[in-house]
Motif scaffolding. Sequence first.
Motif, PDB file in Angstrom:
ATOM      1  N   HIS A 204       0.868  -1.185   0.000  1.00  0.00           N
ATOM      2  CA  HIS A 204       0.000   0.000   0.000  1.00  0.00           C
ATOM      3  C   HIS A 204       0.900   1.229   0.000  1.00  0.00           C
ATOM      4  O   HIS A 204       1.095   1.888   1.027  1.00  0.00           O
ATOM      5  N   LEU A 205       1.465   1.529  -1.168  1.00  0.00           N
ATOM      6  CA  LEU A 205       2.415   2.623  -1.279  1.00  0.00           C
ATOM      7  C   LEU A 205       1.828   3.957  -0.843  1.00  0.00           C
ATOM      8  O   LEU A 205       2.543   4.818  -0.313  1.00  0.00           O
ATOM      9  N   ASP A 206       0.544   4.132  -1.065  1.00  0.00           N
ATOM     10  CA  ASP A 206      -0.094   5.400  -0.718  1.00  0.00           C
ATOM     11  C   ASP A 206      -0.276   5.575   0.778  1.00  0.00           C
ATOM     12  O   ASP A 206      -0.638   6.666   1.235  1.00  0.00           O
ATOM     13  N   LYS A 207      -0.016   4.527   1.553  1.00  0.00           N
ATOM     14  CA  LYS A 207      -0.221   4.599   3.000  1.00  0.00           C
ATOM     15  C   LYS A 207       1.087   4.565   3.799  1.00  0.00           C
ATOM     16  O   LYS A 207       1.065   4.489   5.024  1.00  0.00           O
ATOM     17  N   LEU A 208       2.225   4.614   3.112  1.00  0.00           N
ATOM     18  CA  LEU A 208       3.502   4.661   3.813  1.00  0.00           C
ATOM     19  C   LEU A 208       3.668   6.006   4.531  1.00  0.00           C
ATOM     20  O   LEU A 208       2.990   6.986   4.217  1.00  0.00           O
ATOM     21  N   ASP A 209       4.589   6.039   5.476  1.00  0.00           N
ATOM     22  CA  ASP A 209       4.827   7.235   6.278  1.00  0.00           C
ATOM     23  C   ASP A 209       5.760   8.185   5.524  1.00  0.00           C
ATOM     24  O   ASP A 209       6.984   8.030   5.556  1.00  0.00           O
ATOM     25  N   TYR A 210       5.162   9.184   4.885  1.00  0.00           N
ATOM     26  CA  TYR A 210       5.958  10.154   4.134  1.00  0.00           C
ATOM     27  C   TYR A 210       6.269  11.408   4.953  1.00  0.00           C
ATOM     28  O   TYR A 210       6.823  12.368   4.431  1.00  0.00           O
ATOM     29  N   ASP A 211       5.908  11.382   6.223  1.00  0.00           N
ATOM     30  CA  ASP A 211       6.271  12.484   7.115  1.00  0.00           C
ATOM     31  C   ASP A 211       7.583  12.204   7.842  1.00  0.00           C
ATOM     32  O   ASP A 211       8.344  13.123   8.125  1.00  0.00           O
ATOM     33  N   ASN A 212       7.831  10.905   8.139  1.00  0.00           N
ATOM     34  CA  ASN A 212       8.983  10.564   8.960  1.00  0.00           C
ATOM     35  C   ASN A 212       9.956   9.579   8.323  1.00  0.00           C
ATOM     36  O   ASN A 212      11.165   9.747   8.430  1.00  0.00           O
ATOM     37  N   LYS A 213       9.441   8.546   7.627  1.00  0.00           N
ATOM     38  CA  LYS A 213      10.323   7.478   7.165  1.00  0.00           C
ATOM     39  C   LYS A 213      10.840   7.686   5.746  1.00  0.00           C
ATOM     40  O   LYS A 213      11.984   7.358   5.434  1.00  0.00           O
ATOM     41  N   HIS A 214       9.997   8.194   4.860  1.00  0.00           N
ATOM     42  CA  HIS A 214      10.370   8.367   3.457  1.00  0.00           C
ATOM     43  C   HIS A 214      10.126   9.818   3.049  1.00  0.00           C
ATOM     44  O   HIS A 214       9.121  10.411   3.441  1.00  0.00           O
ATOM     45  N   ALA A 215      11.010  10.351   2.231  1.00  0.00           N
ATOM     46  CA  ALA A 215      10.813  11.721   1.748  1.00  0.00           C
ATOM     47  C   ALA A 215       9.603  11.802   0.827  1.00  0.00           C
ATOM     48  O   ALA A 215       8.839  12.768   0.843  1.00  0.00           O
ATOM     49  N   ASN A 216       9.422  10.740   0.024  1.00  0.00           N
ATOM     50  CA  ASN A 216       8.313  10.702  -0.927  1.00  0.00           C
ATOM     51  C   ASN A 216       8.219   9.281  -1.475  1.00  0.00           C
ATOM     52  O   ASN A 216       9.014   8.406  -1.114  1.00  0.00           O
ATOM     53  N   MET A 217       7.258   9.054  -2.353  1.00  0.00           N
ATOM     54  CA  MET A 217       7.057   7.720  -2.903  1.00  0.00           C
ATOM     55  C   MET A 217       8.248   7.270  -3.737  1.00  0.00           C
ATOM     56  O   MET A 217       8.632   6.090  -3.710  1.00  0.00           O
ATOM     57  N   ALA A 218       8.846   8.192  -4.465  1.00  0.00           N
ATOM     58  CA  ALA A 218      10.009   7.840  -5.293  1.00  0.00           C
ATOM     59  C   ALA A 218      11.135   7.282  -4.431  1.00  0.00           C
ATOM     60  O   ALA A 218      11.815   6.326  -4.829  1.00  0.00           O
ATOM     61  N   GLU A 219      11.342   7.856  -3.256  1.00  0.00           N
ATOM     62  CA  GLU A 219      12.396   7.367  -2.373  1.00  0.00           C
ATOM     63  C   GLU A 219      12.083   5.959  -1.879  1.00  0.00           C
ATOM     64  O   GLU A 219      12.970   5.093  -1.828  1.00  0.00           O
ATOM     65  N   ALA A 220      10.825   5.706  -1.504  1.00  0.00           N
ATOM     66  CA  ALA A 220      10.444   4.371  -1.039  1.00  0.00           C
ATOM     67  C   ALA A 220      10.645   3.331  -2.137  1.00  0.00           C
ATOM     68  O   ALA A 220      11.119   2.215  -1.885  1.00  0.00           O
ATOM     69  N   ILE A 221      10.309   3.687  -3.369  1.00  0.00           N
ATOM     70  CA  ILE A 221      10.484   2.776  -4.500  1.00  0.00           C
ATOM     71  C   ILE A 221      11.966   2.551  -4.773  1.00  0.00           C
ATOM     72  O   ILE A 221      12.400   1.433  -5.079  1.00  0.00           O
TER      73      ILE A 221
END
Length: 259
Positions: free
Chosen positions: A8-25
């Motif tokens: 569920h990429l849209d539900k990852l923590d983009y406030d603390n763990k990842h800068a944005n979806m591109a970084e998580a990918i």
Amino acid sequence: MLVDSHCHLDKLDYDNKHANMAEAIDKAARRGVDHMLCIGVGLSSFPAMLEAIAPFPQVFASCGVHPLHQQDELNDPALLRRLAAHPAVVAIGETGLDYFYAPETASLQRQAFEQHVAIAVELDKPLVIHTRNAQDDTLAILRQGGGDKVGGVLHCFTESLAMAEAAIELGFYISISGIVTFRSADALREVVKALPLERLLVETDSPWLAPVPFRGEENEPAYTRTVAEYIARLKGVTLEQVAEQTTANFFELFKLAKR
């Protein structure tokens, strides 16, 4: 190469763990996780999810209403059919039955599940199924609705070997998450040992269910490799064998050309 077959990429923590979806990918890619399936859980949130993953050709989408969201999500078969017909959508779901957390909505869940199966058959797209404490009804609805015509996957599998084998007979795959690494998962480990690698997928179900040694953290697609490494040890094969076979399984199930 590995595929996170359920996240569920849209539900990852983009406030603390990842800068944005591109970084998580990118984090996932650096651990050999080159593709992923981002799972829809509601019709109201689906358009925003589809827009968010649109820049990433290595990310596929599914569309459906999660069985635990039946009371707070619009359950509109016509809207589901329209959204799921989008060419970026490769599967119908997450759908299914959960009598463990929501037995009080069992009747509503069954109705929605039947609708999802019918739409999957109509659109010729596989099903992504959540099932917990509902083995008989899950299999019955798949059989009666023609689920064997499109196949699919029982995701984050924690049920019995008998259910897994019955689903495989219907043309389904079994997806294993980080739960397999949990101390309490002895029964699941025996199921994984018994099932052929040719019918397995791997997943994170991130942001939930982070595998050991990351328990207590938010899960993420990069941890697909941790799940695959554990399965390799369980089955006495190499990580490369698990990666190659589960990736081939994913692309065959969802009728995809590798990107």
